[in-house]
Motif scaffolding. Structure first.
Motif, PDB file in Angstrom:
ATOM      1  N   TYR A  86      95.315  60.056  33.856  1.00 17.85           N
ATOM      2  CA  TYR A  86      95.531  59.689  35.186  1.00 17.85           C
ATOM      3  C   TYR A  86      96.921  59.388  35.420  1.00 17.85           C
ATOM      4  O   TYR A  86      97.181  58.768  36.636  1.00 17.85           O
ATOM      5  CB  TYR A  86      94.517  58.694  35.423  1.00 17.85           C
ATOM      6  CG  TYR A  86      93.281  59.032  35.595  1.00 17.85           C
ATOM      7  CD1 TYR A  86      92.781  59.519  36.882  1.00 17.85           C
ATOM      8  CD2 TYR A  86      91.962  59.069  34.544  1.00 17.85           C
ATOM      9  CE1 TYR A  86      91.427  60.020  36.968  1.00 17.85           C
ATOM     10  CE2 TYR A  86      91.017  59.537  34.627  1.00 17.85           C
ATOM     11  CZ  TYR A  86      90.466  60.020  36.033  1.00 17.85           C
ATOM     12  OH  TYR A  86      89.256  60.434  36.050  1.00 17.85           O
ATOM     13  N   LYS A  87      97.803  59.644  34.878  1.00 22.89           N
ATOM     14  CA  LYS A  87      99.369  59.432  35.252  1.00 22.89           C
ATOM     15  C   LYS A  87      99.565  60.693  35.874  1.00 22.89           C
ATOM     16  O   LYS A  87     100.804  60.679  36.395  1.00 22.89           O
ATOM     17  CB  LYS A  87     100.244  59.288  33.810  1.00 22.89           C
ATOM     18  CG  LYS A  87     100.116  58.178  33.345  1.00 22.89           C
ATOM     19  CD  LYS A  87     101.038  57.939  31.865  1.00 22.89           C
ATOM     20  CE  LYS A  87     101.003  56.511  31.302  1.00 22.89           C
ATOM     21  NZ  LYS A  87     101.891  56.568  30.023  1.00 22.89           N
ATOM     22  N   PRO A 114      99.862  63.349  39.098  1.00 24.46           N
ATOM     23  CA  PRO A 114      99.967  63.056  40.525  1.00 24.46           C
ATOM     24  C   PRO A 114      98.507  62.786  40.917  1.00 24.46           C
ATOM     25  O   PRO A 114      97.533  63.506  40.744  1.00 24.46           O
ATOM     26  CB  PRO A 114     100.569  64.243  41.123  1.00 24.46           C
ATOM     27  CG  PRO A 114     101.238  65.019  40.108  1.00 24.46           C
ATOM     28  CD  PRO A 114     100.434  64.664  38.772  1.00 24.46           C
ATOM     29  N   GLU A 115      98.614  61.830  42.011  1.00 28.91           N
ATOM     30  CA  GLU A 115      97.420  61.362  42.815  1.00 28.91           C
ATOM     31  C   GLU A 115      96.786  62.665  43.728  1.00 28.91           C
ATOM     32  O   GLU A 115      95.587  62.555  43.825  1.00 28.91           O
ATOM     33  CB  GLU A 115      97.687  60.464  43.876  1.00 28.91           C
ATOM     34  CG  GLU A 115      98.045  59.037  43.203  1.00 28.91           C
ATOM     35  CD  GLU A 115      96.666  58.374  42.646  1.00 28.91           C
ATOM     36  OE1 GLU A 115      95.714  58.666  42.917  1.00 28.91           O
ATOM     37  OE2 GLU A 115      96.924  57.662  41.610  1.00 28.91           O
ATOM     38  N   ASP A 116      97.511  63.572  43.834  1.00 30.96           N
ATOM     39  CA  ASP A 116      97.029  64.730  44.581  1.00 30.96           C
ATOM     40  C   ASP A 116      95.809  65.469  43.969  1.00 30.96           C
ATOM     41  O   ASP A 116      95.291  66.206  44.436  1.00 30.96           O
ATOM     42  CB  ASP A 116      98.072  65.527  45.143  1.00 30.96           C
ATOM     43  CG  ASP A 116      99.130  65.031  46.059  1.00 30.96           C
ATOM     44  OD1 ASP A 116      98.952  64.199  46.405  1.00 30.96           O
ATOM     45  OD2 ASP A 116     100.371  65.453  46.095  1.00 30.96           O
ATOM     46  N   LYS A 150      93.709  64.053  41.607  1.00 29.85           N
ATOM     47  CA  LYS A 150      92.756  63.180  41.093  1.00 29.85           C
ATOM     48  C   LYS A 150      91.245  63.652  41.118  1.00 29.85           C
ATOM     49  O   LYS A 150      90.426  63.651  40.161  1.00 29.85           O
ATOM     50  CB  LYS A 150      92.789  61.736  41.787  1.00 29.85           C
ATOM     51  CG  LYS A 150      92.098  60.857  41.426  1.00 29.85           C
ATOM     52  CD  LYS A 150      92.035  59.316  41.939  1.00 29.85           C
ATOM     53  CE  LYS A 150      91.103  58.416  41.419  1.00 29.85           C
ATOM     54  NZ  LYS A 150      89.698  58.735  41.300  1.00 29.85           N
ATOM     55  N   LYS A 151      91.018  64.390  42.109  1.00 29.80           N
ATOM     56  CA  LYS A 151      89.656  64.879  42.264  1.00 29.80           C
ATOM     57  C   LYS A 151      89.462  65.854  41.421  1.00 29.80           C
ATOM     58  O   LYS A 151      88.377  66.100  40.812  1.00 29.80           O
ATOM     59  CB  LYS A 151      89.537  65.501  43.646  1.00 29.80           C
ATOM     60  CG  LYS A 151      88.297  66.226  43.961  1.00 29.80           C
ATOM     61  CD  LYS A 151      88.195  67.043  45.306  1.00 29.80           C
ATOM     62  CE  LYS A 151      86.820  67.285  45.567  1.00 29.80           C
ATOM     63  NZ  LYS A 151      86.845  67.966  46.868  1.00 29.80           N
ATOM     64  N   ASP A 157      89.106  64.133  37.907  1.00 30.87           N
ATOM     65  CA  ASP A 157      87.822  63.641  37.837  1.00 30.87           C
ATOM     66  C   ASP A 157      86.754  64.552  37.366  1.00 30.87           C
ATOM     67  O   ASP A 157      85.849  64.338  36.414  1.00 30.87           O
ATOM     68  CB  ASP A 157      87.332  63.051  39.281  1.00 30.87           C
ATOM     69  CG  ASP A 157      88.075  61.840  39.396  1.00 30.87           C
ATOM     70  OD1 ASP A 157      88.727  61.075  38.527  1.00 30.87           O
ATOM     71  OD2 ASP A 157      88.241  61.271  40.592  1.00 30.87           O
TER      72      ASP A 157
END
Length: 514
Positions: A96-97, A99-101, A103-104, A107
């Motif tokens: 989870y380091k 990029p937030e873009d 995250k989907k 997951d």
């Protein structure tokens, strides 16, 4: 085209070498090809249908890795995370380091598709089969599954074959025990991960090795179904997080060592990845030193058959007591004068905590209480026989050999654990087996033994005993193996690299073959 490509942290030598080792271990898996990892790669071309990401510390902070992950996700490749658990990093924390873009997508990989796995080199066959299941293999999937089933079938056959050999050796053994192996773990209140592993191993032994007698500890003290660790030559204990802080487990381990049992460690990798850190939690340094020398088998979920196969491999399981013919004769004859070795049963096992017990502080300053000259002479000669280089000190291997001869010649039953305890308390509390003792300490120890035998009361048997020991040692050293000062001599070309390598080799041999 390759079926998969490894995307690793190119800035880390550790991650690069680990990826190369993983690629080499996959070579025997015919039908599936992996692109060879190359150190210093600048850009990863993710054209293969699978992108395998070895998860090592700070790997996802590498921009090259991030770009490769972005390309794999955008082109809808199958992404598999392979967690190197021995590196000490946390899988979820590292993944989870990214990029937030994304995250989907992460997951989906972690929660829905479950395309991640834990990898250890100790179980590379099983881990590689798990990796094949996680990858998107269309044509080869059935072949890979069939090959994995063949390997599992071969392990079951080997377990049956090796267990039959153990059962036969037990039938021909001079001493009989109720169980071939006894499995135990820490109390669930201290470490709850241990008991499920005990059940898994017990069920695997029962199913694949029915010829063996297996005992186990059920996790509840006082349970009448609990097996006594003294009823087996082999104690298998599950090492989980904080297991060595459980006093019940420590007592079982000490009891097994005092009974000269063979200790086998099953290391629960997910519970405690760092083996050394768990051993450091053991307050008893003598016990920790014993465990450090014990055979270790790595355990992960669904790998119980591989652990059982490792335990039953030739030379691992003890099937009979290892007393010398002298001890057996002394214990079975029933005749002749024998001495009660009270110092063995009390002083050596229950020394004061400061390590200055009566065994080592006994003084013979008064002329009337001096040892007879022949006993003193024999003790000194005995020390010199085990100190050929005249260093003035000896180590644990020499001390244990002398102690075994002393006890066996008295008609006693030698217990290595008691000798280890005595040696560890020679000078300071917790003296490790790698330390050495001086002649003064050695003399005080055996002077106390002679006193217990009645040397100060004019008992001539003490003098005869030590003279017999010296003669016995001299006779044993007449063999060819004892004509030299060293068992092995290392020769090198005196270059800098060769000297460094020889020093490492010497240190390794000292540690593993003391």
């Amino acid at each position: 085209m390759d079926d998969a490509v490894f995307v690793f942290d190119t800035e880390s030598d550790y991650a690069t070498n680990w990826a190369i080792d993983l690629w080499k271990s996959l070579k025997p898996w015919l039908g599936v090809s992996f692109r060879e990892p190359i150190a210093g790669t600048k850009v990863f071309e993710v054209k293969a249908p699978n992108a395998v990401f070895p998860v090592t510390p700070k790997c996802m902070e590498n921009e090259i890795v991030r770009e490769a992950f972005k390309a794999a996700v955008d082109t809808k490749k199958a992404v598999v995370f392979v967690h190197d658990i021995s590196s000490g990093c946390d899988l979820y924390e590292e993944v989870y380091k990214l990029p937030e873009d994304y995250k989907k997508q992460i997951d989906k990989i972690m929660e829905k598709d479950k395309r991640f796995m834990t990898y250890t080199k100790d179980l590379f066959e099983e881990c590689n089969d798990m990796l094949m299941e996680k990858m998107a293999l269309n044509k080869q999937a059935a072949d890979m599954k069939e090959m994995a089933q063949k390997r599992a079938s071969q392990r079951a056959i080997d377990i049956m074959k090796y267990s039959a050999k153990v059962a036969k050796a037990r039938a021909n053994a001079g001493a009989k025990r109720k169980y071939d192996l006894c499995i135990t773990a820490a109390n669930p209140a201290t470490s709850p991960e241990g008991m499920p592993v005990v059940d898994a191993l017990f069920n695997t032994f029962t199913k694949l090795a029915p010829a063996l007698g297996i005992g186990r500890y059920y996790g509840e003290k006082g349970n009448p179904s609990n097996a006594d660790v003294r009823q087996s030559f082999n104690l298998v204990f599950i090492l989980t997080k904080d297991a060595l802080t459980c006093q019940e487990l420590l007592n079982d381990l000490k009891a097994a060592l005092e009974a000269e049992a063979n200790i086998l460690i099953v290391h629960h990798l997910k519970s405690c990845p760092n083996f050394g850190a768990e051993l450091a939690k053991c307050d008893d340094q003598v016990l920790a030193s014993c465990l450090h020398r014990s055979a270790r088998f790595t355990y992960m979920d669904d790998t119980a058959p591989s652990v059982v196969l490792g335990i039953l491999s030739p030379g691992t399981v003890k099937t009979d007591e290892n007393k010398s013919p002298r001890t057996r004769q002394a214990l079975s004859s029933g005749g002749g004068k024998q001495f009660r070795l009270e110092y063995k049963n009390f002083f050596s096992l229950d020394l004061p905590k400061d390590g200055t017990g009566q065994v080592y502080n006994t003084k013979f300053s008064d002329k009337k209480k001096d040892l007879p000259g022949d006993v003193d002479k024999n003790i000194k000669e005995l020390f010199e026989l085990y100190d050929p280089q005249k260093k003035g000190c000896i180590g644990w291997p020499q001390f244990s050999e002398v102690d075994r001869i002393v006890v066996e010649c008295l008609g006693g039953q030698y217990e290595e654990m008691i000798s280890r305890r005595a040696f560890s308390m020679m000078n300071y509390p917790g003296l490790t087996l790698e330390s050495e003792i001086s002649f003064t300490t050695f003399h005080n120890y055996h002077a106390f033994v002679a006193k217990q035998m009645g040397a100060l009361e004019g008992d001539k048997d003490a003098s005869m005993h030590y003279k017999y020991i010296v003669d016995k040692v001299k006779s044993s050293k007449k063999g060819k193996r004892f004509l030299k000062l060293f068992d092995l001599y290392i020769v090198h070309d005196e270059s800098k690299s060769a000297k460094q390598f020889c020093k490492l080799l010497k240190a390794s041999m000292r540690a593993h073959t003391p």
